[in-house]
Enzyme design. Structure first.
Site, PDB file in Angstrom:
ATOM      1  N   GLU A  73       0.827  -1.223   0.000  1.00 41.41           N
ATOM      2  CA  GLU A  73       0.000   0.000   0.000  1.00 41.41           C
ATOM      3  C   GLU A  73       0.857   1.268   0.000  1.00 41.41           C
ATOM      4  O   GLU A  73       1.714   1.442   0.881  1.00 41.41           O
ATOM      5  CB  GLU A  73      -0.912  -0.017   1.241  1.00 41.41           C
ATOM      6  N   LYS A  93      -6.943  -0.692  11.715  1.00 42.55           N
ATOM      7  CA  LYS A  93      -6.398  -1.154  10.427  1.00 42.55           C
ATOM      8  C   LYS A  93      -5.154  -0.338  10.076  1.00 42.55           C
ATOM      9  O   LYS A  93      -4.148  -0.870   9.613  1.00 42.55           O
ATOM     10  CB  LYS A  93      -7.472  -1.026   9.342  1.00 42.55           C
ATOM     11  N   HIS A 134      -2.173  10.764   0.398  1.00 45.35           N
ATOM     12  CA  HIS A 134      -2.364   9.450  -0.197  1.00 45.35           C
ATOM     13  C   HIS A 134      -2.361   9.520  -1.721  1.00 45.35           C
ATOM     14  O   HIS A 134      -1.692   8.735  -2.382  1.00 45.35           O
ATOM     15  CB  HIS A 134      -3.664   8.843   0.317  1.00 45.35           C
ATOM     16  N   ASP A 181       4.569 -14.216  11.733  1.00 44.29           N
ATOM     17  CA  ASP A 181       3.245 -14.645  11.281  1.00 44.29           C
ATOM     18  C   ASP A 181       2.247 -13.499  11.480  1.00 44.29           C
ATOM     19  O   ASP A 181       1.751 -13.278  12.588  1.00 44.29           O
ATOM     20  CB  ASP A 181       2.858 -15.888  12.103  1.00 44.29           C
TER      21      ASP A 181
HETATM   22  C1  MEV Z   1      -5.456   3.349   5.365  1.00 44.80           C
HETATM   23  O1  MEV Z   1      -4.798   2.174   4.996  1.00 44.80           O
HETATM   24  C2  MEV Z   1      -5.434   3.522   6.861  1.00 44.80           C
HETATM   25  C3  MEV Z   1      -6.239   4.694   7.425  1.00 44.80           C
HETATM   26  O2  MEV Z   1      -7.594   4.605   6.954  1.00 44.80           O
HETATM   27  C4  MEV Z   1      -6.194   4.589   8.914  1.00 44.80           C
HETATM   28  C5  MEV Z   1      -7.112   5.529   9.646  1.00 44.80           C
HETATM   29  O3  MEV Z   1      -8.142   5.945   9.113  1.00 44.80           O
HETATM   30  O4  MEV Z   1      -6.787   5.806  10.827  1.00 44.80           O
HETATM   31  C6  MEV Z   1      -5.686   6.000   6.946  1.00 44.80           C
END
Ligand code: MEV
Length: 444
Positions: free
Chosen positions: A85, A277, A390, A293
């Site tokens: 990513e 995430k 991003h 792992d």
């Molecule tokens: C993207 O991979 C992760 C984010 O969505 C985490 C977040 O919103 O805190 C940017």
């Protein structure tokens, strides 16, 4: 075409690839060429990859990036990250640089115990089982002596065994819960072997005695990937004033919004899932790079996030006496010996880049990477928004998808050097450039 096959695993690698291409692909030659082009040039290395798993037909690459300037417990690391990513490595690097001049990350191992269970049923008197267990506990541990010899020499082994009564939740269900210290190895094989040996001893040694009082049935013996007693904590802190380059009122607003973002992730599972995430972006990429792992780590972290009965943020924040404090506490059962550590050349390289850490040091680094990632995400989300950074990082991916040439990529990267374009803007700029170029060409 018949897609069923018997004896696939017995075929040679070449035969497997040919079958796959012939039966499943529209253009078998193209597919075969692609699989072959992803094989390692060094036969020894390729053989290792072939043997990591079963039915290997190619390699699957991920980029290995590095995030420099991580100051963790007063030592500077360049952190290797394997991830697909865009923005993740950039975000980690940015956070690391931010905290480099503000005292860095302070990581601490809280505990290192791992746990496994022998799950069994007993249909007799509970008190009888309790008595039987206390009489056999010593011999149960003794039954694994051969298996635990090396680990004990390294300072680890079996820590304790307890009988757990689960009959209120499931009829006749009990566990033997075994605690382990596995030193620098993750220890999954060690734990599972000990548990199976103990289960065998347990069954055999009580078989005669138990005949007239009830029957014991061992259902399964397996480690738990949930390790709430194998915990690392990592923290960053600075004065509110140090949080931004601008005046104190802006720093205060930033700190307040940042804390609010954490509070939201503590009460709202929809947000907590995305929040965590992002943390796992930082954690998994280092876990992968160091040959650990990531599924086990993911499973443990998410269970830990729900330990109070509701899924919530793995990070927390406090503002007190003008000090901003931000921390993470996570279960991490990982190793720096065994597993892939000596088998995968990139894992060896990653561990070398980190200065050959032991498992505790690696836990501290991984926690810092997760915290850094979350800091970068919340900083962006509560100020400029996430898409700005991003989309900038994603620009090359979009241009590659459009089939842009190197020259076109250079031109469009220059065009967008100061902005963060949306997908449609990139497509439109690319089409314009192509049209202009074609126009120029036809004029020639
Ligand atoms: C993207 O991979 C992760 C984010 O969505 C985490 C977040 O919103 O805190 C940017």
């Amino acid at each position: 075409m018949n897609r069923k096959i018997n004896g696939f695993s017995k075929l040679s690698k070449k035969a497997k690839m040919e079958w796959l291409a012939k039966v499943h692909l529209k253009n078998p030659k193209k597919g075969l060429d692609l699989m072959n082009s992803y094989m390692h040039i060094d036969q020894n290395i390729q053989k290792k990859h072939d043997e990591f798993i079963e039915n290997t037909v190619a390699n699957y690459y991920l980029p290995l990036g590095v995030a420099p300037n991580f100051l963790i417990n007063d030592k500077i690391y360049t952190v290797p990250m394997a991830i697909e990513e865009s923005s993740v490595v950039a975000a980690a690097s940015k956070s690391a640089k931010f905290w480099l001049s503000r005292g860095g990350f302070k990581s601490k191992i809280i505990s290192t115990k791992k746990i496994g269970h022998i799950h069994f049923t007993f249909d007799g008197e509970k008190n009888y089982l309790i008595d039987l267990f206390s009489r056999s506990k010593h011999d149960l541990i003794k039954s694994t002596e051969l298996l635990t010899k090396n680990m004990r020499q390294r300072g680890g082994g079996i820590l304790d065994v307890n009988l757990i009564d689960k009959t209120e939740k499931l009829i006749n269900y009990y566990q033997l819960e075994v605690g382990f210290e596995t030193c620098d190895s993750m220890g999954a094989n060690f734990i599972n072997s000990c548990l199976e040996e103990m289960a065998k001893f347990f069954r055999e040694s009580i078989e005669n005695e138990i005949k007239n009082v009830g029957s014991i049935d061992v259902i399964m013996s397996i480690l738990s990937n949930y390790t709430p007693e194998c915990i690392v904590r990592c923290e960053v802190a600075c004065t509110i004033e140090e949080l931004t380059k601008n005046d104190i009122s802006e720093s205060k607003i930033f700190a307040k919004k940042f804390k609010q973002a954490i509070e939201i992730a503590k009460i709202e599972p929809y947000r907590a899932t995305t929040h965590n995430k992002g943390i796992m972006n930082g954690i998994d990429s280092v876990i992968l790079a160091t040959g650990n792992d990531f599924r086990a780590v993911e499973a443990a972290c998410h269970t830990y996030a729900a330990k109070d009965g509701q899924y919530k943020s793995l990070t927390d924040c406090e503002i007190s006496n003008d000090i901003f404090k931000f921390w993470i506490e996570i279960p991490l059962s990982i190793g720096t010996v065994g597993g892939l550590t000596k088998l995968h050349p990139m894992v060896e390289l990653s561990l070398d880049i980190l200065g050959k850490p032991n498992s505790h040091e690696l836990m501290e680094i991984v926690a810092a990477s997760g915290l850094a990632q979350n800091f970068a995400a919340l900083k962006a989300l509560t100020t400029s928004g996430i898409q700005k950074g991003h989309m900038k990082m994603h620009l090359l991916n979009t241009l590659n998808q459009l089939g842009a040439s190197e020259t076109e990529k250079e031109i469009l990267q220059r065009v967008f050097s100061k902005t963060a374009p949306h997908h449609a803007q990139v497509v439109s700029a690319f089409n314009n450039l192509r049209n202009t170029q074609e126009g120029d060409f036809s004029n020639d």
